[in-house]
Design a protein around this motif. Structure first.
Motif: not given
Length: 343
Positions: A2, A4-6, A95, A97, A99, A108, A140-141, A164
């Motif tokens: 995984r 994910k980050s801002q 953001e 991430r 995925t 993404s 993931f999404d 996106t």
């Protein structure tokens, strides 16, 4: 697995990736708990090894992997990532991430922007469902559907839009990248701070055009520039053809101090010997360290000037030129380690 980050500093990351994109099409990206690394090793031309502290570009940094230090290795089309980040300039938030979509790993980039609207305020809200995608290694999404709803009754207001951008990537096994290491080079003969890269780029490209104009068109080869420097603050760029021999010279440049913890005794260091050979006016040719480089490749290297505040050039006589490129100082005024190493 995984990630994910801002993104904390979209502008800086966009400039950074744009610099890399001018040097190659594919980058190896290594994410781990300590840093973010981007590496470009083309079939020919300059190699790039870069290291960023996560807090320089990310507000949050969520990273999970079964590998040591939560390491994730990705093969990234750096030009596509650069274009996606350009679309995020001026955004309210961004953001990124790791995925999957259609069983393909992607980075993404979700961008939130505000635009002024005289009608109803329409906000795009992502409705997310989770699937397994046939790969249990990913958290993931996907199937992100954008549903629109009326946020207020009307009147002038800001309109929030969510965009996106998806960049297909490859997830690399540790065995694939474990043999990739930064080249080892001898201690340099000359270390020197370069003048502004934009200035060097202008002069280098002018020399290149002149050299090509005075060279037979049938050759089709890129001219080679000679870069040389001494330990008395001088740097020269030269080009020579059958009909042309021109040189541009800078003087009064500074030299970095070597870390005494790594070099307690500089008596026999190559830079000390080179300084003794040369003179303040560069009258002794033995005091200069020289390299010859492809003009087009050099022009691409100089594109890193869009992101740097200082550059240290390390000359290995008749062998290699290594550039250490530093990012702008952070809010505490600390520049830290170089973010890019170009050799």
């Amino acid at each position: 697995m995984r990630f994910k980050s801002q993104i904390r500093n979209v502008n800086l990351l966009a400039k950074f990736c744009a610099s890399l994109a001018s040097l190659g099409q594919i980058a190896w990206c290594r994410l781990n708990d300590e840093d973010v690394q981007f590496t470009i090793v083309p079939d020919k031309g300059s190699q790039v090894w870069s290291v960023l502290r996560p807090e320089m570009i990310f507000e949050t940094y969520i990273l999970q992997s079964a590998s040591p230090q939560n390491t994730i290795n990705l093969e990234v089309p750096i030009q596509a990532l650069s274009r996606a980040l350009r679309s995020a300039l001026g955004s309210t938030s961004a953001e990124i991430r790791l995925t999957k979509k259609d069983n393909v790993p992607i980075l993404s980039l979700t961008i939130v922007t505000n635009t002024f609207s005289s009608g109803n305020n329409v906000v795009a809200h992502p409705t997310t469902s989770r699937g397994d995608g046939g790969n249990a290694d990913f958290d993931f999404d996907d199937n992100d559907d954008l549903s629109l709803r009326d946020a207020n009754g009307g009147g002038s207001s800001d309109r929030e839009t969510i965009i996106t951008q998806d960049i297909p990537v490859k997830v690399l096994a540790m065995a694939v990248v474990e043999r990739l290491h930064q080249p080892r080079t001898p201690e340099p003969d000359v270390n020197i701070y370069l003048p502004p890269l934009a200035q060097i780029k202008t002069i280098s490209e002018r020399f290149t055009r002149l050299a090509m104009a005075t060279t037979k068109a049938s050759s089709g080869a890129s001219p080679r520039l000679e870069l040389s420097a001494n330990m008395h603050g001088s740097l020269k760029i030269s080009v020579k053809t059958d009909a042309l021999n021109i040189t541009s010279r800078w003087t009064g440049l500074a030299h970095p101090q070597l870390d005494p913890t790594h070099f307690p005794d500089l008596t026999d260091h190559p830079t000390t010997k080179m300084k003794e050979l040369g003179g303040p006016n560069g009258e002794n040719e033995a005091g200069w360290s020289r390299v010859r480089i492809d003009a087009k490749d050099w022009s691409r290297v100089l594109s890193v000037g869009r992101v740097c505040t200082k550059v240290i050039a390390c000359f290995i006589n008749e062998g290699a030129l290594v550039l250490y490129v530093y990012l702008p100082a952070d809010e505490n005024g600390d520049e830290g380690d170089p973010c890019l190493t170009v050799s």
